[in-house]
Design an enzyme around this catalytic site. Structure first.
Site, mmCIF file in Angstrom:
data_model
loop_
_atom_site.group_PDB
_atom_site.id
_atom_site.type_symbol
_atom_site.label_atom_id
_atom_site.label_comp_id
_atom_site.label_asym_id
_atom_site.label_seq_id
_atom_site.Cartn_x
_atom_site.Cartn_y
_atom_site.Cartn_z
ATOM 1 N N LYS A 73 -13.983 37.366 -14.495
ATOM 2 C CA LYS A 73 -13.262 38.434 -13.800
ATOM 3 C C LYS A 73 -11.798 38.370 -14.198
ATOM 4 C CE LYS A 73 -10.917 39.453 -10.865
ATOM 5 N NZ LYS A 73 -9.577 40.147 -10.906
ATOM 6 N N SER A 99 -3.043 31.726 -7.202
ATOM 7 C CA SER A 99 -2.133 31.301 -6.146
ATOM 8 C C SER A 99 -2.825 30.377 -5.149
ATOM 9 C CB SER A 99 -1.580 32.518 -5.405
ATOM 10 O OG SER A 99 -2.582 33.103 -4.587
ATOM 11 N N THR A 100 -2.019 29.555 -4.496
ATOM 12 C CA THR A 100 -2.549 28.663 -3.472
ATOM 13 C C THR A 100 -3.102 29.452 -2.295
ATOM 14 O OG1 THR A 100 -1.104 26.854 -4.132
ATOM 15 C CG2 THR A 100 -1.930 26.807 -1.876
ATOM 16 N N ALA A 102 -4.588 32.428 -2.326
ATOM 17 C CA ALA A 102 -5.930 32.879 -2.690
ATOM 18 C C ALA A 102 -6.893 31.707 -2.766
ATOM 19 C CB ALA A 102 -5.887 33.621 -4.025
ATOM 20 N N GLY A 103 -6.423 30.558 -3.239
ATOM 21 C CA GLY A 103 -7.271 29.382 -3.326
ATOM 22 C C GLY A 103 -7.786 28.923 -1.977
ATOM 23 N N GLU A 119 -7.465 25.685 -9.560
ATOM 24 C CA GLU A 119 -6.211 25.305 -10.221
ATOM 25 C C GLU A 119 -5.159 26.256 -9.671
ATOM 26 O OE1 GLU A 119 -3.082 25.412 -12.017
ATOM 27 O OE2 GLU A 119 -4.092 26.332 -13.732
ATOM 28 N N CYS A 166 2.451 27.917 -13.565
ATOM 29 C CA CYS A 166 2.249 27.028 -12.423
ATOM 30 C C CYS A 166 2.794 25.628 -12.685
ATOM 31 C CB CYS A 166 0.769 26.962 -12.070
ATOM 32 S SG CYS A 166 -0.300 26.527 -13.471
ATOM 33 N N GLU A 179 6.888 28.239 -4.455
ATOM 34 C CA GLU A 179 6.733 28.613 -5.856
ATOM 35 C C GLU A 179 7.289 30.024 -6.068
ATOM 36 O OE1 GLU A 179 3.339 28.124 -9.220
ATOM 37 O OE2 GLU A 179 2.714 29.188 -7.419
#
Length: 479
Positions: free
Chosen positions: A176, A229-230, A232-233, A250, A284, A386
């Site tokens: 995706k 991104s964190t 979304a993670g 990651e 990142c 970030e």
């Protein structure tokens, strides 16, 4: 302009189920780079069904590992032959400077061939020493159907570090790509088709976040591999946990570069040009917190400022450009908001600042000024969050223990570095830092070594044997 009217679904070019389209525009001048179909929920359903059938009943997972390695090696040759073409396309989509995309694309052949070499020596099946009349066979089985969701900042590297080990392991994959780099995603699909993977093994579906969430939560998907991104993670981890999906994440970073008192300051400034400002700072792993000893603080600040003022900001397709535009208007606004926050919190603005560079030819682009802050405390927003842009903060320290504490005082733990005249001592410092990767004096990491983060920078590892293992499950068979 490049136009696609079909999606790759199960290795077959297929008309999209809906009429949505993704328009990709240059962040430099807003010109139209390409138009591709936007995948819908129905397209995801078709791709997962094809991947499920290929995994459950098709030949790919049942081939000898050497046969899969031959197909992947063929893909690597086809892909590397188009490195320069793909670099130019990606630069036009995401604004990364051509020096960066060219260097990165040319490195991907070695990255992927390393995986083939690792697979050739991998312990796919082994037998434990017999005990009495019984023996035990331990094998690595492919994890299943993989959803690989990638960002826009290094799209082909992010894609290949997921799909290559997954395919070598015998998995089937749905890739995706991000809407910002949807065109190069379907160029990659063309090469995958040419390589000759069996039907159902690979799909490529450009789409927005809503479709990504549908793919991630799809009951036919066994593993999610995500870079982004964190925030979304966290959502992906929650969804995967509910469904017991395997997951690799990651995520973001806020890496610290520690300048020890014996460091070569010109070497530090030269090294940070790439480590901090490479890929427009949209990386990142960027070293965005520079920890400098008070005894040499002004010297470090002045050297970094001179380096940042010397870099060329401009058209990313120009080989002389070091920093291009941010990928989109929202990212430009985000970076500007952090610069304004740094000023409001009392950090000293050394160079750069809010607003776009005042240079001819950049009026339509999403440009920001490379910005350096000094007299930053680690509690400031610009030191903790970030930014994903060319904004650096120099933080003073008095002792080495304080520098280590500051470096570790972050929700992230992805990368970082130390600068010293004594590399072996630098290694000792590195062992004290809670990050997944680290550099002494800017030395690069071998691509066969694992890569990933501690803390909010994610979990799981990519690259090397660990990256291949991530797409397998252990199966133990008593005989």
């Amino acid at each position: 302009m490049i136009t696609f009217d079909k999606l790759l679904v199960g290795g077959v070019w297929t008309a999209p189920a809906a009429s949505g389209a993704v328009q990709v525009r240059s962040p430099h001048d807003q010109s139209l780079v390409g138009v591709v179909p936007e995948a819908s929920f129905a397209d995801v359903d078709r791709a997962v069904a094809a991947a499920r059938a290929a995994f459950d009943h098709g030949p790919w997972p049942r081939l000898a590992p050497q046969e899969r390695q031959r197909v992947v090696a063929r893909f690597n040759e086809l892909h590397s032959a188009r490195a320069d073409e793909l670099a130019a396309l990606i630069t036009s989509e995401n604004g990364s400077a051509i020096w960066f995309t060219s260097r990165l694309q040319r490195s991907l052949k070695d990255q992927s061939n390393d995986f083939v070499d690792i697979a050739a020596g991998f312990d796919w099946e082994a037998e434990l020493p017999a005990r009495g009349a019984h023996r035990t066979v331990v094998r690595r089985a492919p994890v299943g159907v993989v959803a690989a969701v990638i960002p826009w900042n290094a799209p082909h590297q992010s894609a290949l570090v997921k799909i290559i080990p997954a395919l070598l392991a015998g998995c089937t994959v749905i890739l995706k790509p991000s809407p910002e780099t949807a065109v190069d995603g379907l160029r990659l699909a063309e090469i995958l088709v040419e390589a000759g993977f069996p039907e159902g093994v690979i799909s490529v579906l450009p789409a927005d976040r809503r479709v990504s969430e549908y793919l991630i939560a799809h009951p036919g998907v066994d593993k999610v591999s995500f870079t982004g991104s964190t925030t979304a993670g966290r959502r992906i981890a929650a969804v995967a946990g509910e469904q017991f999906k395997r997951v690799s994440l990651e995520l973001g970073g806020k890496s610290a570069s520690i300048v020890l008192p014996d460091a070569d300051v010109p070497q530090v400034a030269a090294g940070l040009k790439g480590l901090s400002l490479g890929n427009n700072g949209e990386a990142c792993i960027a070293h965005t917190r520079i920890l400098a000893p008070r005894s040499r603080y002004d010297e470090v600040v002045d050297a970094i400022a001179a380096m940042m003022q010397s870099v060329t900001v401009g058209d990313p397709s120009d080989p002389a450009t070091w920093i291009g535009p941010m990928v989109k208007k929202a990212q430009q606004q985000r970076v500007h908001s952090y610069i304004e926050a740094g000023i409001a919190e009392g950090a000293r603005l050394v160079s750069g600042g809010p607003g776009a560079p005042d240079a001819p030819g950049l009026e339509k682009g999403f440009y920001v000024r490379p910005t350096l802050f000094a007299d930053v405390t680690n509690s400031m927003k610009i030191a903790q969050e970030e930014i994903f842009g060319p904004v650096l903060a120099v933080i003073p320290f008095d002792t080495e223990d304080e520098a280590v504490a500051i470096a570790n005082d972050s929700p992230y733990g992805l990368s970082g570095g130390v600068w010293t005249a004594d590399p072996e001592y630098g290694l000792e410092v590195a062992r004290r830092i809670r990050t997944g990767t680290f550099t002494v004096n800017g030395a690069p990491r071998d691509m066969r070594a694992p890569f990933g983060g501690f803390k909010a920078s994610g979990f799981g590892r990519e690259y090397g044997p660990a990256g291949l293992s991530a797409y397998t499950e252990y199966q133990s068979i008593g005989v």
